[in-house]
Design a protein around this motif. Structure first.
Motif, mmCIF file in Angstrom:
data_model
loop_
_atom_site.group_PDB
_atom_site.id
_atom_site.type_symbol
_atom_site.label_atom_id
_atom_site.label_comp_id
_atom_site.label_asym_id
_atom_site.label_seq_id
_atom_site.Cartn_x
_atom_site.Cartn_y
_atom_site.Cartn_z
ATOM 1 N N ARG A 163 40.360 31.561 38.802
ATOM 2 C CA ARG A 163 39.113 31.246 37.789
ATOM 3 C C ARG A 163 38.352 30.329 38.856
ATOM 4 O O ARG A 163 36.931 30.917 38.773
ATOM 5 N N LEU A 164 38.536 29.697 39.442
ATOM 6 C CA LEU A 164 37.655 28.688 40.214
ATOM 7 C C LEU A 164 37.076 29.322 41.331
ATOM 8 O O LEU A 164 35.743 29.238 41.549
ATOM 9 N N ALA A 165 37.779 30.229 41.835
ATOM 10 C CA ALA A 165 37.069 31.297 42.845
ATOM 11 C C ALA A 165 36.002 32.104 42.371
ATOM 12 O O ALA A 165 35.206 32.467 43.080
ATOM 13 N N GLU A 166 36.362 32.637 41.193
ATOM 14 C CA GLU A 166 35.680 33.720 40.562
ATOM 15 C C GLU A 166 34.188 32.872 40.264
ATOM 16 O O GLU A 166 33.252 33.616 40.278
ATOM 17 N N VAL A 167 34.499 31.688 39.780
ATOM 18 C CA VAL A 167 33.091 30.971 39.345
ATOM 19 C C VAL A 167 32.490 30.655 40.529
ATOM 20 O O VAL A 167 30.987 30.698 40.535
ATOM 21 N N GLU A 168 32.916 30.200 41.679
ATOM 22 C CA GLU A 168 32.179 29.884 42.791
ATOM 23 C C GLU A 168 31.474 31.070 43.394
ATOM 24 O O GLU A 168 30.595 30.871 44.226
ATOM 25 N N ALA A 169 32.193 32.346 43.034
ATOM 26 C CA ALA A 169 31.559 33.584 43.568
ATOM 27 C C ALA A 169 30.402 34.037 42.627
ATOM 28 O O ALA A 169 29.659 34.950 42.958
ATOM 29 N N GLY A 170 30.065 33.197 41.418
ATOM 30 C CA GLY A 170 29.098 33.756 40.756
ATOM 31 C C GLY A 170 29.514 34.153 39.525
ATOM 32 O O GLY A 170 28.791 34.459 38.464
ATOM 33 N N ALA A 171 30.540 34.319 39.103
ATOM 34 C CA ALA A 171 31.173 34.719 37.668
ATOM 35 C C ALA A 171 30.701 33.688 36.685
ATOM 36 O O ALA A 171 30.309 32.745 36.894
ATOM 37 N N THR A 172 30.321 34.199 35.492
ATOM 38 C CA THR A 172 29.987 33.320 34.256
ATOM 39 C C THR A 172 31.136 32.368 33.851
ATOM 40 O O THR A 172 32.133 32.796 33.478
ATOM 41 N N LEU A 173 30.801 31.232 33.522
ATOM 42 C CA LEU A 173 31.456 30.165 32.921
ATOM 43 C C LEU A 173 31.318 30.058 31.662
ATOM 44 O O LEU A 173 30.015 29.861 31.076
ATOM 45 N N THR A 174 32.142 30.375 30.672
ATOM 46 C CA THR A 174 32.169 30.192 29.331
ATOM 47 C C THR A 174 32.003 28.827 28.852
ATOM 48 O O THR A 174 32.440 28.024 29.559
ATOM 49 N N GLU A 175 31.194 28.584 27.832
ATOM 50 C CA GLU A 175 30.978 27.363 27.240
ATOM 51 C C GLU A 175 32.143 26.311 27.190
ATOM 52 O O GLU A 175 32.263 25.274 27.276
ATOM 53 N N ASP A 176 33.232 27.226 26.480
ATOM 54 C CA ASP A 176 34.458 26.323 26.193
ATOM 55 C C ASP A 176 35.398 26.435 27.259
ATOM 56 O O ASP A 176 36.715 25.915 27.141
#
Length: 371
Positions: A163-176
Protein backbone atom coordinates in the motif's frame (compact mmCIF):
# COMPACT_ATOMS: atom_id res chain seq x y z
CA UNK A 1 12.56 -18.69 57.43
CA UNK A 2 12.56 -14.92 56.70
CA UNK A 3 9.31 -13.34 55.55
CA UNK A 4 9.05 -12.86 51.80
CA UNK A 5 8.99 -9.14 50.89
CA UNK A 6 5.72 -7.60 49.80
CA UNK A 7 5.53 -6.48 46.19
CA UNK A 8 3.29 -5.07 43.49
CA UNK A 9 3.79 -5.62 39.75
CA UNK A 10 1.92 -3.88 36.96
CA UNK A 11 2.38 -4.39 33.22
CA UNK A 12 0.99 -2.87 30.05
CA UNK A 13 0.58 -4.17 26.53
CA UNK A 14 0.60 -0.73 24.98
CA UNK A 15 -1.68 2.17 24.21
CA UNK A 16 -3.36 1.91 20.83
CA UNK A 17 -6.55 0.58 19.28
CA UNK A 18 -6.90 -3.04 20.36
CA UNK A 19 -9.36 -5.11 18.26
CA UNK A 20 -11.84 -6.82 20.53
CA UNK A 21 -11.15 -10.18 18.89
CA UNK A 22 -7.60 -10.00 20.29
CA UNK A 23 -8.68 -9.21 23.86
CA UNK A 24 -8.38 -12.76 25.18
CA UNK A 25 -4.89 -13.25 23.75
CA UNK A 26 -3.67 -9.89 25.07
CA UNK A 27 -5.06 -10.53 28.55
CA UNK A 28 -3.45 -13.95 28.57
CA UNK A 29 -0.09 -12.40 27.66
CA UNK A 30 -0.40 -9.88 30.50
CA UNK A 31 -1.31 -12.54 33.07
CA UNK A 32 1.62 -14.72 31.95
CA UNK A 33 3.98 -11.80 32.42
CA UNK A 34 2.61 -11.12 35.89
CA UNK A 35 3.05 -14.77 36.86
CA UNK A 36 6.67 -14.83 35.76
CA UNK A 37 7.49 -11.55 37.45
CA UNK A 38 5.74 -12.66 40.62
CA UNK A 39 7.56 -16.00 40.72
CA UNK A 40 10.95 -14.31 40.31
CA UNK A 41 10.70 -11.70 43.06
CA UNK A 42 14.46 -11.54 43.64
CA UNK A 43 15.09 -7.84 43.16
CA UNK A 44 12.82 -5.11 41.83
CA UNK A 45 14.91 -5.02 38.63
CA UNK A 46 14.55 -8.78 38.20
CA UNK A 47 10.79 -8.43 38.58
CA UNK A 48 10.29 -5.81 35.85
CA UNK A 49 12.88 -7.39 33.58
CA UNK A 50 11.38 -10.87 33.72
CA UNK A 51 7.84 -9.55 33.33
CA UNK A 52 8.84 -7.65 30.18
CA UNK A 53 10.75 -10.66 28.85
CA UNK A 54 7.50 -12.63 28.97
CA UNK A 55 5.75 -9.86 27.04
CA UNK A 56 8.56 -9.86 24.46
CA UNK A 57 8.11 -13.61 23.94
CA UNK A 58 4.40 -13.35 23.14
CA UNK A 59 3.69 -12.79 19.42
CA UNK A 60 0.46 -10.89 20.09
CA UNK A 61 2.42 -7.85 21.30
CA UNK A 62 4.72 -5.38 19.54
CA UNK A 63 8.00 -6.24 21.28
CA UNK A 64 10.63 -8.93 20.75
CA UNK A 65 8.99 -11.79 18.87
CA UNK A 66 5.95 -10.17 17.29
CA UNK A 67 7.57 -6.79 16.69
CA UNK A 68 6.58 -4.57 13.80
CA UNK A 69 8.97 -4.79 10.86
CA UNK A 70 11.12 -2.08 9.31
CA UNK A 71 10.76 -1.02 5.68
CA UNK A 72 13.25 -3.73 4.73
CA UNK A 73 11.35 -6.43 6.63
CA UNK A 74 13.52 -6.78 9.74
CA UNK A 75 12.91 -6.72 13.47
CA UNK A 76 14.79 -3.90 15.23
CA UNK A 77 13.99 -3.45 18.90
CA UNK A 78 14.37 -0.82 21.62
CA UNK A 79 14.22 -1.42 25.38
CA UNK A 80 15.16 0.24 28.67
CA UNK A 81 14.87 -0.19 32.41
CA UNK A 82 15.57 1.98 35.44
CA UNK A 83 15.93 1.40 39.18
CA UNK A 84 14.47 4.13 41.33
CA UNK A 85 16.68 3.70 44.39
CA UNK A 86 19.85 4.91 42.67
CA UNK A 87 18.80 5.99 39.18
CA UNK A 88 20.63 3.11 37.50
CA UNK A 89 19.61 2.96 33.83
CA UNK A 90 20.37 0.91 30.75
CA UNK A 91 18.88 0.86 27.27
CA UNK A 92 19.32 -0.62 23.82
CA UNK A 93 18.19 0.68 20.45
CA UNK A 94 17.65 -0.60 16.91
CA UNK A 95 19.08 -4.01 17.76
CA UNK A 96 18.42 -7.17 15.73
CA UNK A 97 18.89 -10.81 16.61
CA UNK A 98 18.60 -10.45 20.40
CA UNK A 99 15.89 -12.72 21.77
CA UNK A 100 15.02 -10.43 24.69
CA UNK A 101 16.06 -6.79 24.24
CA UNK A 102 15.12 -5.98 27.86
CA UNK A 103 17.68 -8.55 29.02
CA UNK A 104 20.34 -6.70 27.03
CA UNK A 105 19.23 -3.38 28.52
CA UNK A 106 19.65 -4.99 31.95
CA UNK A 107 23.16 -6.13 31.09
CA UNK A 108 24.06 -2.59 30.01
CA UNK A 109 22.68 -1.27 33.31
CA UNK A 110 24.75 -3.81 35.26
CA UNK A 111 27.90 -2.89 33.35
CA UNK A 112 27.30 0.80 34.06
CA UNK A 113 27.57 0.18 37.83
CA UNK A 114 30.92 -1.64 37.74
CA UNK A 115 34.22 0.05 38.64
CA UNK A 116 35.65 2.08 35.77
CA UNK A 117 38.85 0.82 34.16
CA UNK A 118 41.33 3.43 32.91
CA UNK A 119 38.68 6.07 33.45
CA UNK A 120 36.47 4.71 30.66
CA UNK A 121 32.86 5.86 30.98
CA UNK A 122 30.36 2.99 30.64
CA UNK A 123 27.42 3.49 28.27
CA UNK A 124 23.83 4.19 29.19
CA UNK A 125 22.67 3.14 25.73
CA UNK A 126 24.02 0.90 22.96
CA UNK A 127 22.53 0.59 19.49
CA UNK A 128 22.66 -1.59 16.40
CA UNK A 129 25.62 -3.87 15.79
CA UNK A 130 27.52 -2.54 18.80
CA UNK A 131 24.64 -3.58 21.04
CA UNK A 132 24.63 -7.04 19.48
CA UNK A 133 28.38 -7.41 20.07
CA UNK A 134 27.90 -6.38 23.70
CA UNK A 135 25.15 -9.00 24.03
CA UNK A 136 27.50 -11.70 22.79
CA UNK A 137 30.23 -10.61 25.20
CA UNK A 138 27.91 -10.58 28.23
CA UNK A 139 26.02 -13.81 27.60
CA UNK A 140 22.72 -12.35 26.39
CA UNK A 141 20.97 -14.83 24.10
CA UNK A 142 21.38 -14.16 20.38
CA UNK A 143 19.17 -15.70 17.71
CA UNK A 144 18.77 -15.67 13.95
CA UNK A 145 16.93 -12.37 13.30
CA UNK A 146 14.42 -14.20 11.09
CA UNK A 147 13.20 -16.23 14.09
CA UNK A 148 11.88 -13.00 15.66
CA UNK A 149 9.55 -12.33 12.71
CA UNK A 150 6.08 -13.51 13.76
CA UNK A 151 3.68 -14.62 11.00
CA UNK A 152 1.16 -11.86 11.69
CA UNK A 153 3.94 -9.24 11.66
CA UNK A 154 5.06 -10.51 8.24
CA UNK A 155 1.47 -10.34 6.96
CA UNK A 156 1.05 -6.74 8.15
CA UNK A 157 4.40 -5.77 6.62
CA UNK A 158 3.47 -7.29 3.25
CA UNK A 159 0.05 -5.61 3.22
CA UNK A 160 1.24 -2.13 4.17
CA UNK A 161 4.46 -2.27 2.13
CA UNK A 162 2.37 -2.80 -0.99
CA UNK A 163 0.00 0.00 0.00
CA UNK A 164 2.87 2.39 0.78
CA UNK A 165 4.40 1.74 -2.65
CA UNK A 166 1.05 2.37 -4.31
CA UNK A 167 0.51 5.67 -2.50
CA UNK A 168 4.06 6.83 -3.20
CA UNK A 169 3.42 6.03 -6.88
CA UNK A 170 0.38 8.31 -6.86
CA UNK A 171 -2.52 6.13 -5.74
CA UNK A 172 -5.30 7.84 -3.79
CA UNK A 173 -5.13 7.60 -0.01
CA UNK A 174 -8.54 7.16 1.58
CA UNK A 175 -9.44 9.40 4.50
CA UNK A 176 -9.64 6.61 7.10
CA UNK A 177 -6.68 4.57 5.82
CA UNK A 178 -3.97 4.30 8.45
CA UNK A 179 -1.84 1.82 10.33
CA UNK A 180 -3.26 2.82 13.72
CA UNK A 181 -3.24 0.40 16.61
CA UNK A 182 0.05 -1.20 15.56
CA UNK A 183 2.48 1.14 17.32
CA UNK A 184 2.01 0.07 20.93
CA UNK A 185 4.90 -0.58 23.32
CA UNK A 186 5.00 -2.94 26.33
CA UNK A 187 6.32 -2.23 29.79
CA UNK A 188 6.23 -2.83 33.53
CA UNK A 189 6.47 -0.99 36.83
CA UNK A 190 7.04 -2.64 40.20
CA UNK A 191 7.56 -2.01 43.90
CA UNK A 192 9.36 -4.45 46.20
CA UNK A 193 9.39 -3.89 49.95
CA UNK A 194 12.77 -2.60 51.08
CA UNK A 195 13.94 -1.82 47.53
CA UNK A 196 11.56 0.79 46.17
CA UNK A 197 10.48 0.94 42.53
CA UNK A 198 11.67 0.17 39.03
CA UNK A 199 10.31 0.69 35.53
CA UNK A 200 10.90 -0.97 32.17
CA UNK A 201 9.79 -0.60 28.56
CA UNK A 202 10.30 -2.54 25.31
CA UNK A 203 9.14 -1.99 21.74
CA UNK A 204 9.35 -3.19 18.19
CA UNK A 205 8.60 0.36 17.08
CA UNK A 206 6.41 1.79 14.36
CA UNK A 207 5.42 -0.44 11.46
CA UNK A 208 7.48 0.38 8.35
CA UNK A 209 9.92 2.49 10.33
CA UNK A 210 13.25 3.26 8.68
CA UNK A 211 16.12 0.94 9.68
CA UNK A 212 18.10 2.45 12.55
CA UNK A 213 15.17 4.46 13.92
CA UNK A 214 15.12 4.90 17.71
CA UNK A 215 11.86 5.17 19.59
CA UNK A 216 11.08 6.27 23.13
CA UNK A 217 11.92 2.85 24.57
CA UNK A 218 15.62 3.49 23.90
CA UNK A 219 15.80 7.10 25.08
CA UNK A 220 16.76 8.19 28.60
CA UNK A 221 13.80 9.88 30.25
CA UNK A 222 11.30 9.18 27.47
CA UNK A 223 10.02 5.61 27.78
CA UNK A 224 10.47 4.86 31.48
CA UNK A 225 11.52 6.58 34.68
CA UNK A 226 11.68 5.64 38.36
CA UNK A 227 12.41 7.11 41.78
CA UNK A 228 12.15 5.32 45.14
CA UNK A 229 8.44 6.18 45.33
CA UNK A 230 7.34 6.59 41.70
CA UNK A 231 7.65 4.55 38.52
CA UNK A 232 6.34 5.22 35.02
CA UNK A 233 6.31 3.22 31.78
CA UNK A 234 5.10 4.91 28.60
CA UNK A 235 3.66 3.76 25.27
CA UNK A 236 2.75 5.55 22.06
CA UNK A 237 4.32 7.40 19.15
CA UNK A 238 8.02 7.47 19.99
CA UNK A 239 9.06 10.69 18.28
CA UNK A 240 6.41 12.72 20.08
CA UNK A 241 7.14 11.06 23.41
CA UNK A 242 10.87 11.75 23.02
CA UNK A 243 10.23 15.44 22.32
CA UNK A 244 8.53 15.83 25.70
CA UNK A 245 10.71 13.38 27.68
CA UNK A 246 7.35 12.10 28.78
CA UNK A 247 8.12 9.46 31.43
CA UNK A 248 10.63 11.64 33.26
CA UNK A 249 8.41 14.71 32.97
CA UNK A 250 5.44 12.85 34.47
CA UNK A 251 7.44 11.54 37.44
CA UNK A 252 9.31 14.74 38.20
CA UNK A 253 6.15 16.85 37.96
CA UNK A 254 4.32 14.56 40.39
CA UNK A 255 7.31 14.72 42.75
CA UNK A 256 7.31 18.52 42.58
CA UNK A 257 3.56 18.94 43.08
CA UNK A 258 2.82 16.01 45.36
CA UNK A 259 1.03 12.72 44.80
CA UNK A 260 -2.36 14.32 45.52
CA UNK A 261 -1.95 16.16 42.20
CA UNK A 262 -1.33 13.02 40.10
CA UNK A 263 -4.65 13.22 38.25
CA UNK A 264 -4.13 16.88 37.40
CA UNK A 265 -0.53 16.23 36.30
CA UNK A 266 -1.55 13.43 33.93
CA UNK A 267 -4.34 15.59 32.56
CA UNK A 268 -2.08 18.58 31.92
CA UNK A 269 0.87 16.66 30.50
CA UNK A 270 -1.13 14.45 28.13
CA UNK A 271 -4.03 16.73 27.18
CA UNK A 272 -1.93 19.88 26.94
CA UNK A 273 1.88 19.56 26.89
CA UNK A 274 2.16 16.30 24.93
CA UNK A 275 -0.87 17.01 22.76
CA UNK A 276 0.26 20.48 21.73
CA UNK A 277 3.82 19.35 21.05
CA UNK A 278 2.56 16.52 18.87
CA UNK A 279 0.21 18.76 16.89
CA UNK A 280 3.06 21.20 16.30
CA UNK A 281 5.14 18.37 14.79
CA UNK A 282 2.34 17.51 12.35
CA UNK A 283 0.74 14.58 14.18
CA UNK A 284 -3.07 14.79 13.91
CA UNK A 285 -3.83 11.94 16.33
CA UNK A 286 -1.23 12.11 19.12
CA UNK A 287 -0.82 8.71 20.76
CA UNK A 288 0.49 8.18 24.26
CA UNK A 289 -0.30 6.10 27.29
CA UNK A 290 1.30 6.08 30.73
CA UNK A 291 1.25 3.47 33.48
CA UNK A 292 2.28 5.11 36.75
CA UNK A 293 2.82 3.56 40.17
CA UNK A 294 2.83 5.97 43.11
CA UNK A 295 3.65 5.39 46.77
CA UNK A 296 1.43 7.80 48.63
CA UNK A 297 2.53 9.07 52.02
CA UNK A 298 2.28 12.19 54.14
CA UNK A 299 6.02 12.05 54.73
CA UNK A 300 9.22 12.21 52.69
CA UNK A 301 11.12 9.50 50.79
CA UNK A 302 12.21 8.16 54.16
CA UNK A 303 8.61 7.39 55.17
CA UNK A 304 7.86 4.05 56.75
CA UNK A 305 6.59 1.78 53.96
CA UNK A 306 4.02 0.35 56.34
CA UNK A 307 2.41 3.80 56.65
CA UNK A 308 2.03 4.42 52.94
CA UNK A 309 -0.28 3.16 50.22
CA UNK A 310 0.37 2.26 46.61
CA UNK A 311 -1.79 3.60 43.82
CA UNK A 312 -1.73 2.65 40.16
CA UNK A 313 -2.67 5.20 37.49
CA UNK A 314 -3.31 4.67 33.80
CA UNK A 315 -3.83 7.54 31.35
CA UNK A 316 -3.99 7.43 27.56
CA UNK A 317 -4.99 9.47 24.52
CA UNK A 318 -5.69 6.40 22.35
CA UNK A 319 -8.91 4.39 22.08
CA UNK A 320 -7.56 1.71 24.43
CA UNK A 321 -4.70 0.52 26.62
CA UNK A 322 -3.97 -2.99 27.91
CA UNK A 323 -2.90 -3.25 31.56
CA UNK A 324 -2.56 -5.84 34.31
CA UNK A 325 -1.35 -6.05 37.89
CA UNK A 326 -0.81 -8.39 40.81
CA UNK A 327 0.43 -8.22 44.40
CA UNK A 328 2.07 -10.47 46.94
CA UNK A 329 -1.34 -11.06 48.55
CA UNK A 330 -3.54 -11.36 45.45
CA UNK A 331 -5.11 -14.71 44.61
CA UNK A 332 -5.48 -13.78 40.92
CA UNK A 333 -3.63 -11.71 38.34
CA UNK A 334 -5.81 -8.86 37.04
CA UNK A 335 -5.67 -8.08 33.30
CA UNK A 336 -7.98 -5.78 31.37
CA UNK A 337 -8.23 -3.83 28.11
CA UNK A 338 -9.21 -0.31 29.18
CA UNK A 339 -11.30 1.48 26.57
CA UNK A 340 -12.06 5.16 26.43
CA UNK A 341 -15.83 5.59 26.72
CA UNK A 342 -17.75 7.20 23.88
CA UNK A 343 -19.24 9.67 26.32
CA UNK A 344 -16.58 11.37 28.40
CA UNK A 345 -17.29 12.14 32.05
CA UNK A 346 -15.62 14.93 34.01
CA UNK A 347 -14.36 12.51 36.65
CA UNK A 348 -12.01 10.47 34.51
CA UNK A 349 -11.61 12.15 31.13
CA UNK A 350 -10.20 15.34 29.71
CA UNK A 351 -11.37 16.79 26.41
CA UNK A 352 -9.77 19.99 25.17
CA UNK A 353 -9.45 21.78 21.85
CA UNK A 354 -10.78 24.75 19.93
CA UNK A 355 -12.04 25.36 16.43
CA UNK A 356 -10.80 22.89 13.83
CA UNK A 357 -7.88 21.70 15.97
CA UNK A 358 -8.14 18.01 16.95
CA UNK A 359 -9.43 17.66 20.49
CA UNK A 360 -7.36 15.88 23.13
CA UNK A 361 -9.38 13.00 24.52
CA UNK A 362 -7.52 11.61 27.53
CA UNK A 363 -8.88 8.78 29.66
CA UNK A 364 -7.51 8.57 33.21
CA UNK A 365 -8.25 5.86 35.75
CA UNK A 366 -6.76 4.81 39.08
CA UNK A 367 -6.96 2.19 41.80
CA UNK A 368 -5.55 1.82 45.30
CA UNK A 369 -3.57 -1.38 45.88
CA UNK A 370 -3.43 -3.44 49.05
CA UNK A 371 0.09 -4.73 49.72
Amino acid sequence: MPRRPRYVIAVHGGAGDHPEEHDRAVRRALRSALAIGRDTNVTVLDVVQDAVMALEDDPVLNAGYGSNLTTDGRVECDAALMRGADGAFGSVGAVSGVKNPIRLAGAILDASRRPRVLGRVPPLTLVGEGARQFASQYGVELVDPETLVAPHARELWEKWSVRLAEVEAGATLTEDEKMGGMQDTVGAVAWVEGEGMAAAVSSGGILLKLPGRLGEAAVYGAGCWATPNLACSVSGTGEDIVRTGLARTIVETIVARGTDATHEVLHELLAETFWESSLASGELEPSAGALVMVRESDNSNEADENDSALRLWCAFTTPSMAVGYTTSTASKHKAVILRRPAELSASNCAETGEGDRPKARVYITTLSIET
